[in-house]
Design an enzyme around this catalytic site. Structure first.
Site, mmCIF file in Angstrom:
data_model
loop_
_atom_site.group_PDB
_atom_site.id
_atom_site.type_symbol
_atom_site.label_atom_id
_atom_site.label_comp_id
_atom_site.label_asym_id
_atom_site.label_seq_id
_atom_site.Cartn_x
_atom_site.Cartn_y
_atom_site.Cartn_z
ATOM 1 N N LYS A 199 35.995 20.298 18.117
ATOM 2 C CA LYS A 199 34.590 20.648 18.426
ATOM 3 C C LYS A 199 33.853 19.335 18.617
ATOM 4 O O LYS A 199 33.638 18.595 17.670
ATOM 5 C CB LYS A 199 33.997 21.441 17.261
ATOM 6 N N GLU A 275 34.388 11.761 7.085
ATOM 7 C CA GLU A 275 33.955 10.375 7.306
ATOM 8 C C GLU A 275 32.458 10.462 7.552
ATOM 9 O O GLU A 275 32.024 10.994 8.572
ATOM 10 C CB GLU A 275 34.726 9.810 8.505
ATOM 11 N N CYS A 309 28.376 4.334 11.591
ATOM 12 C CA CYS A 309 28.383 4.733 10.185
ATOM 13 C C CYS A 309 28.521 3.502 9.288
ATOM 14 O O CYS A 309 28.095 3.512 8.147
ATOM 15 C CB CYS A 309 29.491 5.730 9.932
ATOM 16 N N GLU A 406 20.327 6.388 5.262
ATOM 17 C CA GLU A 406 20.934 5.901 6.505
ATOM 18 C C GLU A 406 19.950 6.110 7.661
ATOM 19 O O GLU A 406 19.501 7.223 7.903
ATOM 20 C CB GLU A 406 22.222 6.685 6.785
#
Ligand code: NAI
Ligand code: MG
Length: 503
Positions: A199, A275, A309, A406
């Site tokens: 996906k 992750e 990330c 973040e």
């Protein structure tokens, strides 16, 4: 600073691909969504519509999982030798090699990143990952284990382990490195003999769809790789809650990672690897090679527009050098040329979407409101595109949102430190633990800090160094499991212990 939004157009073959109808790849066929619905994807450099893509939902995920199950249980895929599997993966890499420019253009138009960066980093890394994983296909081994069995005196046994593929894997990937994330996920799954429902992110589906065509051209049997485009809340949620999916591998936000764990817990306890986000500390010790550390600090946060990330978003600098380093990083930021990824002079493209631009600017506003100061940047420039100025923040406090959360944009917060113990405490003061870096000429200091920082990756005197053979993943809420390297192979296999009694 902002370049004109007019940029050279893509090559004919790239444009022809982008303009074609984009369907779902299920059981070796390109088919429309069961609902007939489609959604639009946009060029983030100017907000224009780029393409229209099938909107897969639960019914399509069900079809794709059924195809992946059939392909896992019977037919040519499980009958293939490891060598045949490896050759197919290598062939896919060879086909990709012939389309590097096309992939780079698709990536640039769909995601916004500079074409030259995609051509130099994203695409070659994806190809290299497949080649690395092709090699593992023939090297997945069990062990023989001498057993003792204290309650069966005198009996003799032969015990060994088999490493078998986990089965049907659902893979959900984000938009920051669309092709590379597809490769990180597909490579180990194919090397181990799993089958996949991929996906892709709704913002950037195109490069994985192009890859789907090459997967067919390479000759992978139908159903081994199925690709579903669609939204997270529908297609993604259906995949992660599916009772016949054996494992979900996810890259994205920590928030959605938690939903995926919940979905797995409420259905079949499928295996989950994650992750997730990061707030990585980048540390410059007083003895560092300062010009290299300053250039490295800029690369750590500005590469891929901060949409990494592992972005080095917290820059820790000894107080004695703080002003000098902040000036240096701000000077690097001032050199950045914002513009469309397809423009050859662009060094930083737009954020991937309006939503992401608004999210990053929301953090800039929150930082300003809480008392942080931008020495450069801090705003969105006037443009149709989703740009954000490269930004260096100072005067932050550890409780501020810009330090704790973040941002996923080109925004670094520089923080002074006085001694190493205080530094370690501050660097580890995060719910995340994905990456970190240390800049120093003192080898022992570098190794010592590498041990004390709670992160899955530590770079010393470098940043953003990736290799297909290096495991990558997070401590704490940055994730479960590792991508790449042998660790990824392990996580797509499970161990069976076989014991037979000798007569
Ligand atoms: P996201 O986590 O919502 O999206 C990533 C993928 O998950 C996409 O394919 C999306 O369709 C899918 N998804 C979304 N909701 C889902 C659900 N309920 N069930 C299953 N799949 C679902 O990330 P988003 O919204 O694009 O970005 C938000 C923030 O996440 C970013 O600002 C950044 O902080 C972080 N992020 C981290 C990434 C990383 O590499 N670790 C990549 C992308 C985003
Ligand atoms: Mg989301």
């Amino acid at each position: 600073m902002i370049l004109s939004t007019t940029a050279p157009s893509a090559r004919r073959e790239t444009q022809a691909f982008i303009d074609q109808p984009h369907q779902l790849l299920i059981d070796g066929q390109w088919i429309p969504a069961a609902s007939g619905k489609t959604f639009d994807v946009f060029n983030p450099a100017d907000g224009s519509k780029l393409a229209s893509v099938a909107e897969g939902e639960k019914a399509d995920v069900d079809k794709a999982v059924a195809a992946a199950r059939r392909a896992f249980d019977s037919g040519p895929w499980p009958a293939m030798t490891p060598s045949q599997r490896g050759k197919l993966i290598w062939k896919l890499a060879d086909l990709m090699d012939r389309h590097i420019e096309e992939f780079a253009e698709i990536e640039s138009l769909d995601n916004g990143k500079p074409k030259a960066v995609a051509a130099a980093a994203d695409v070659p890394l994806a190809i290299d990952l497949f080649r690395y994983m092709a090699g593992w296909a023939t090297k997945i081994e069990g062990t023989t284990i001498p057993i003792s069995v204290p309650y069966l005196d005198g009996a003799e046994f032969h015990s060994y382990t088999l490493r078998e593929p986990v089965g049907v894997v659902g893979q959900i990937i984000p938009w920051n490195f669309p092709l590379l994330m597809a490769a990180w996920k597909l490579g180990p799954a194919l090397a181990t003999g799993c089958t996949v429902v991929l996906k892709v992110a709704e913002e950037t589906p195109l490069s994985a769809l192009r890859l789907g065509h090459l997967i067919q051209e390479a000759g992978f049997p139908p159903g081994v790789v199925n690709i579903v485009t669609g939204f997270g809340e529908t297609a993604g949620a259906a995949l992660s809650a599916h009772p016949d999916v054996d494992k979900i591998a996810f890259t994205g936000s920590t928030e959605v990672g938690k939903l995926i764990v919940k979905g797995a817990g409420e259905t079949n306890l499928k295996k989950v690897t994650l992750e997730l986000g990061g707030k990585s500390p980048n540390i410059i010790l007083p003895d560092a090679d300062l010009p290299a550390a300053i250039a490295g600090a800029a690369n750590a946060i500005f590469f891929n527009h901060g949409q990494c990330c592992c972005a080095g978003s917290r820059l820790f600098v000894h107080r004695s050098q703080f002003d000098q380093v902040v000036d240096g990083v701000a000077t690097e930021a001032a050199k950045i040329k914002l513009g469309p990824g397809m423009h050859p002079d662009t060094t930083m493209g737009p954020m991937v979407s309006k939503i992401q631009q608004d999210r990053v600017c929301g953090y800039l506003d929150a930082g300003a409101h809480e008392g942080a100061r931008a020495v450069i940047g801090g705003k969105r420039p006037e443009s149709e595109g989703y740009f954000v100025e490269p930004t260096v923040l100072i005067d932050t406090k550890s409780s501020m949102k810009v330090i704790q959360e973040e941002i996923f944009g080109p925004v670094v917060a520089a923080v002074p430190f006085d001694d190493v113990d205080q530094l370690v405490q501050a660097a580890n003061n995060s719910v995340y633990g994905l990456a970190a870096a240390v800049w120093t000429k003192d080898i022992s200091a570098g190794h010592r800090l590498a041990k004390r920082i709670k992160a899955g990756t530590v770079w010393v005197n470098c940043y953003n160094v990736f290799d297909a053979s290096l495991p990558f993943g997070g401590y704490k809420q940055s994730g479960w499991g590792r991508e790449m390297g042998y660790e990824a192979i392990n996580l797509y296999t499970q161990t069976k212990a076989v014991t037979l009694q000798l007569k």
